[in-house]
Design a protein around this motif. Structure first.
Motif, short mmCIF file in Angstrom:
data_model
loop_
_atom_site.label_atom_id
_atom_site.label_comp_id
_atom_site.label_asym_id
_atom_site.label_seq_id
_atom_site.Cartn_x
_atom_site.Cartn_y
_atom_site.Cartn_z
N GLU A 84 -78.73 3.19 -60.27
CA GLU A 84 -77.28 3.34 -60.32
C GLU A 84 -76.51 2.17 -59.72
O GLU A 84 -75.29 2.27 -59.55
N VAL A 85 -77.16 1.07 -59.41
CA VAL A 85 -76.44 -0.05 -58.79
C VAL A 85 -75.70 -0.87 -59.83
O VAL A 85 -76.07 -0.90 -61.01
N LYS A 86 -74.63 -1.55 -59.36
CA LYS A 86 -73.91 -2.49 -60.19
C LYS A 86 -73.67 -3.78 -59.39
O LYS A 86 -73.66 -3.78 -58.17
N TYR A 87 -73.50 -4.85 -60.14
CA TYR A 87 -73.29 -6.18 -59.55
C TYR A 87 -71.89 -6.65 -59.92
O TYR A 87 -71.59 -6.90 -61.09
N LEU A 88 -71.02 -6.76 -58.92
CA LEU A 88 -69.62 -7.18 -59.12
C LEU A 88 -69.50 -8.66 -58.80
O LEU A 88 -69.79 -9.09 -57.68
N ILE A 89 -69.06 -9.43 -59.77
CA ILE A 89 -68.94 -10.88 -59.63
C ILE A 89 -67.47 -11.25 -59.63
O ILE A 89 -66.76 -11.06 -60.62
N VAL A 90 -66.99 -11.77 -58.50
CA VAL A 90 -65.59 -12.18 -58.36
C VAL A 90 -65.52 -13.70 -58.49
O VAL A 90 -66.13 -14.42 -57.71
N GLY A 91 -64.78 -14.15 -59.48
CA GLY A 91 -64.65 -15.59 -59.71
C GLY A 91 -64.57 -15.88 -61.20
O GLY A 91 -64.82 -15.01 -62.04
N ARG A 92 -64.25 -17.11 -61.51
CA ARG A 92 -64.12 -17.50 -62.91
C ARG A 92 -64.63 -18.92 -63.08
O ARG A 92 -64.78 -19.66 -62.11
N GLY A 93 -64.90 -19.28 -64.33
CA GLY A 93 -65.36 -20.64 -64.60
C GLY A 93 -66.09 -20.71 -65.91
O GLY A 93 -66.36 -19.70 -66.57
N ASP A 94 -66.46 -21.93 -66.28
CA ASP A 94 -67.03 -22.16 -67.60
C ASP A 94 -68.48 -21.67 -67.74
O ASP A 94 -69.03 -21.66 -68.83
N ASP A 95 -69.10 -21.23 -66.65
CA ASP A 95 -70.47 -20.73 -66.72
C ASP A 95 -70.53 -19.23 -67.01
O ASP A 95 -71.62 -18.69 -67.21
N GLN A 96 -69.38 -18.56 -67.06
CA GLN A 96 -69.40 -17.11 -67.25
C GLN A 96 -70.07 -16.70 -68.57
O GLN A 96 -70.84 -15.73 -68.58
N PRO A 97 -69.81 -17.37 -69.70
CA PRO A 97 -70.49 -16.96 -70.94
C PRO A 97 -72.01 -17.01 -70.82
O PRO A 97 -72.70 -16.11 -71.33
N ARG A 98 -72.54 -18.02 -70.16
CA ARG A 98 -74.00 -18.11 -69.99
C ARG A 98 -74.51 -16.95 -69.14
O ARG A 98 -75.53 -16.33 -69.46
#
Length: 381
Positions: A238-252
């Motif tokens: 039931e865990v989730k990973y929350l990623i705060v931030g933005r940038g050009d690597d997000q699609p990868r």
């Protein structure tokens, strides 16, 4: 009052940019300026190469009692080469007219200019270093500027050792001024129901990272944490990973999560305003960043909110984690090690999971008051 008494010579700070962008260096610089004005009886001239008068400068706009101690010179000009010329002329004029006690050079890219202007005038200067900008061999004129400096400040033992090894510098020239965290801003608290709903976190264990998602910053380890999820989900589905931030690597990163079958467990929050960041830390059951940091102020922010942390084992995070006393240190490219540390945190049996104790330790070693005391010692005030 004796009108013939000469005012004390000012100090001079020279920075690339402080207010027109956000990041670790900018946060560190602001802490230095805040601490400086609280302990110094004198004034300072602050030169800003890439900031303009329109930037949001809290020292000038919201802290009027501080503003008289700091005179800002905004030098942003197009083309950028013209701005450097303006900086050179304006700084030289100030050096000649005011003969400052010392000059603080806020970035290695400005060090050759500061060295060129200060040395013939016999004005001592200090170079402020932060992290990876000095970890690789530098051009000869940069190395010369560092060797001629009266002192070099850096944020951690790790940054000092990397800089010395890469550029053949004397360790004795360095003085360490670690980062600080504002304990009045980063505080423990309940999870905000609005954010829990927004990110679909109800009933889940939450791991979080705050980082720029730039393709040039993959050392932050966000991809490693995503790769750790399949191992973790076998025991804690039931865990989730929350990623705060933005940038050009997000699609990868999003594609990686898709390929590993964990896309529904990864939440990209995107850009989060500074005022909402503490509430995001409070969403987390653990802060995960198996990185290669010069220091890692985000670890302090998380722990000040009572959140356990996982960091890399061979970088500057040794300082905020007090060499592992306050958190888990793992090989930074090892997903299984990251998963193992996360499982230990979810068990909650380790003292490093105790939020009250974590916060107390962090504020004891890295509060703004401690930072100010260290700066005062460095300035010999």
């Amino acid at each position: 009052m004796n009108q013939n008494v000469k005012a004390p010579a000012p100090d001079i700070f020279v920075f690339l940019e402080v207010f027109s962008s956000e990041g670790g260096i900018q946060s560190y610089v602001k802490d230095i300026l805040k601490a400086y004005v609280s302990i110094s009886a004198g004034t300072a001239e602050v030169f800003l190469l890439r900031d303009s008068p329109e930037c949001q400068n809290p020292f000038a706009s919201t802290l009027p009692t501080i503003a008289p101690k700091l005179k800002f010179h905004y030098l942003k000009t197009l083309p950028p080469s013209l701005g450097r010329l303006r900086l050179a002329i304006t700084l030289l004029r100030c050096l000649l007219q005011q003969r400052p006690r010392r000059v603080f050079c806020g970035h290695i890219k400005l060090a050759p200019l500061v060295e060129l202007l200060c040395r013939p005038l016999g004005i001592p200067y200090t170079v402020l270093t932060y992290g990876k900008e000095v970890w690789e061999p530098l051009p000869a004129n940069y190395q010369k500027a560092l060797r001629q400096a009266d002192s070099i400040w850096t944020i951690s033992r790790y940054s000092r050792e990397r800089a010395c090894a890469a550029n053949n510098l004397d360790r004795q020239a360095f003085q360490i001024l670690p980062c600080a965290v504002d304990g009045d801003v980063f505080t423990p608290g309940e999870k905000d129901p609005a954010f829990v709903e927004k990110y679909g976190l109800a009933g889940t264990g939450v791991f979080m990272t705050v980082a720029r998602l730039w393709s040039g910053d993959i050392y932050k380890g966000v991809d490693v944490t995503i790769r750790a999820l399949p191992h973790l989900l076998q025991k804690y589905p039931e865990v989730k990973y929350l990623i705060v931030g933005r940038g050009d690597d997000q699609p990868r990163l999003a594609q990686l999560a898709q390929d590993l079958g964990v896309a529904d467990r990864v939440v990209f929050a995107g850009f989060v305003r500074a005022e909402d960041l503490p509430a995001h830390y409070r969403l987390a059951d653990a802060y995960i960043m198996p990185s290669q940091e010069g220091f890692g102020i985000v670890y302090l922010e998380a722990m000040a909110c009572g959140v356990p942390v996982v960091a890399g084992e061979a970088d500057g995070s040794a300082e905020p984690l007090l060499d592992g006393k306050l958190g888990w240190r793992v090989p930074h490219r090892d997903p299984e090690a990251v998963a193992g540390a996360c499982m230990e945190i979810l068990k909650g049996e380790d003292s490093r999971c105790e939020g009250v104790w974590l916060r107390q330790q962090v504020l004891e070693h890295f509060s703004t008051a401690t930072f100010t005391f260290r700066l005062k010692q460095l300035l010999d005030l």
